[in-house]
Design an enzyme around this catalytic site. Sequence first.
Site, PDB file in Angstrom:
ATOM      1  N   ALA A  16     -21.204 -22.605  -7.468  1.00  0.00           N
ATOM      2  CA  ALA A  16     -20.513 -21.518  -6.725  1.00  0.00           C
ATOM      3  C   ALA A  16     -20.841 -21.016  -5.644  1.00  0.00           C
ATOM      4  O   ALA A  16     -22.033 -20.544  -5.282  1.00  0.00           O
ATOM      5  CB  ALA A  16     -20.586 -20.302  -7.751  1.00  0.00           C
ATOM      6  N   GLY A  17     -20.072 -21.334  -4.505  1.00  0.00           N
ATOM      7  CA  GLY A  17     -20.486 -20.938  -3.165  1.00  0.00           C
ATOM      8  C   GLY A  17     -19.435 -20.153  -2.707  1.00  0.00           C
ATOM      9  O   GLY A  17     -19.114 -18.995  -2.686  1.00  0.00           O
TER      10      GLY A  17
ATOM     11  N   GLU B 210     -21.592 -17.985   5.429  1.00  0.00           N
ATOM     12  CA  GLU B 210     -20.889 -16.588   5.437  1.00  0.00           C
ATOM     13  C   GLU B 210     -19.069 -16.817   5.280  1.00  0.00           C
ATOM     14  O   GLU B 210     -18.395 -16.238   5.568  1.00  0.00           O
ATOM     15  CB  GLU B 210     -20.952 -15.605   6.592  1.00  0.00           C
ATOM     16  CG  GLU B 210     -22.519 -15.282   6.943  1.00  0.00           C
ATOM     17  CD  GLU B 210     -23.098 -14.512   5.966  1.00  0.00           C
ATOM     18  OE1 GLU B 210     -22.592 -14.567   4.674  1.00  0.00           O
ATOM     19  OE2 GLU B 210     -24.260 -14.031   6.164  1.00  0.00           O
TER      20      GLU B 210
ATOM     21  N   THR C 278     -25.129 -17.632  -3.764  1.00  0.00           N
ATOM     22  CA  THR C 278     -24.758 -18.783  -3.913  1.00  0.00           C
ATOM     23  C   THR C 278     -25.511 -19.541  -5.074  1.00  0.00           C
ATOM     24  O   THR C 278     -26.458 -19.186  -5.237  1.00  0.00           O
ATOM     25  CB  THR C 278     -24.771 -19.696  -2.540  1.00  0.00           C
ATOM     26  OG1 THR C 278     -24.152 -18.992  -1.606  1.00  0.00           O
ATOM     27  CG2 THR C 278     -24.380 -21.272  -2.748  1.00  0.00           C
TER      28      THR C 278
ATOM     29  N   TRP D 244     -29.485 -22.090  -1.563  1.00  0.00           N
ATOM     30  CA  TRP D 244     -29.145 -21.880  -0.106  1.00  0.00           C
ATOM     31  C   TRP D 244     -29.768 -20.401  -0.007  1.00  0.00           C
ATOM     32  O   TRP D 244     -28.780 -19.641   0.616  1.00  0.00           O
ATOM     33  CB  TRP D 244     -27.786 -21.959   0.261  1.00  0.00           C
ATOM     34  CG  TRP D 244     -27.379 -23.661   0.243  1.00  0.00           C
ATOM     35  CD1 TRP D 244     -26.729 -24.312  -0.606  1.00  0.00           C
ATOM     36  CD2 TRP D 244     -27.784 -24.622   1.357  1.00  0.00           C
ATOM     37  NE1 TRP D 244     -26.713 -25.570  -0.260  1.00  0.00           N
ATOM     38  CE2 TRP D 244     -27.329 -25.874   0.752  1.00  0.00           C
ATOM     39  CE3 TRP D 244     -28.775 -24.565   2.425  1.00  0.00           C
ATOM     40  CZ2 TRP D 244     -27.698 -26.915   1.429  1.00  0.00           C
ATOM     41  CZ3 TRP D 244     -29.026 -25.725   3.265  1.00  0.00           C
ATOM     42  CH2 TRP D 244     -28.540 -26.743   2.770  1.00  0.00           C
ATOM     43  N   ILE D 245     -30.577 -19.967  -0.205  1.00  0.00           N
ATOM     44  CA  ILE D 245     -31.213 -18.510  -0.395  1.00  0.00           C
ATOM     45  C   ILE D 245     -32.156 -18.479   0.728  1.00  0.00           C
ATOM     46  O   ILE D 245     -33.482 -19.045   0.715  1.00  0.00           O
ATOM     47  CB  ILE D 245     -31.686 -18.058  -1.527  1.00  0.00           C
ATOM     48  CG1 ILE D 245     -30.800 -18.375  -2.906  1.00  0.00           C
ATOM     49  CG2 ILE D 245     -32.285 -16.350  -1.307  1.00  0.00           C
ATOM     50  CD1 ILE D 245     -29.567 -17.715  -2.595  1.00  0.00           C
TER      51      ILE D 245
END
Length: 387
Positions: free
Chosen positions: A129-130, A365, A125, A155-156
């Site tokens: 761009a998600g 996910e 992410t 968001w890692i």
Amino acid sequence: MDFTLSPEQELFRRTLRDFVTREIEPVATEWEESGRHPAEIIETMRTMGLFGLTVPEAYGGLETDMVSFALVFEEISRGWMGIAGILGSHSLACLLIARHGTEEQRTRWLPRMATGECRSGIALTEPDAGTDLQGIRTTARLDGGHYVVNGAKTWITNARHAGVLPVLVKTDPQAQPAHRGMSILLVDTATEGFTVTRDLPKLGYKGTETCELLLDDLRVPADCLLGGVEGRGMQQALSALETGRINVAARSVGIAQAALDAALSYTAGRHAFGSPIHDFQAVQLRLADIATRLQASRLLVYWAASRADGGERVDTESGMAKLFASETAITAALDAMRLHGGYGYSKEFVVERLYRDAALMSIGEGTNDILRTVIARRLTSGATRIG
């Protein structure tokens, strides 16, 4: 058609449940509130071999079947969903390398990942761009024997404690369609130019860090290109996300189970008008709905996992399981909170944390609306048939 676990799976579940009851449940509320890193829990998971869930036995892993894989995330999330996150992203990284890596890459990384000595996550992410991964902007330009990587990720999970991190990049930014120019690089996080810029503040999902990354002229050896061939990154990522949705669906089942357990316990002990409140019809209706949706979710998860064990493509099955189970987790947590009355809003009761943790399950996910689209497209194209 057999709806029971095998003896080996039952033993595995009992072992997991004992671990959660003994080491996670007693500290979850306090450690989540204080932000304490769960080092002792992580160490126990290492000794149990849980960091090797998706690592082949040849490289020192457990190589569990997918139903057992789901059991891990269900049971741990019953105690504290944030702890399951530590294993979730790591397991996807292991799966990527085991399934798509070269022999040199598997030999180099998987044995240490199986023991938890080297932890990992998955960096897909970006700020812009998600859901639309083809819209990533991180580039990797080949310069001699290295790729020079520039970009940012967000968001890692596990970013601060990862030793190696699969990073989705564009090796050919001009490719059309865009996915043909996308690749995954296995990045050693000790490399100059790799920076964790901050931990993101979150409503729930505590216990594991979720970070933003800056990749600034990061030089990655060319032999760290996953699989050794450019242009396959999107397909590699999507294959891992199928398993990731089983993981998130199973976490949702764990949250819903914890909500049901808490609701049953509280309504048995709370009295009003001379009776336990679980004798009241309105309360019974909520308990019945939670239990029914929970069991339906569990069966969907095990169905998707069983299909995956058969070597089948399971984007429809895992999407259905994740969609239904995550919505169930949200509903179950909220209904359990309502059954607790004012106490449900207090941090002294577990349902407050369950409510905060459940919200992420509908997003992670793949958002649930995107999964509805994936399921519908499989149905309308004839690729999947129900009934």
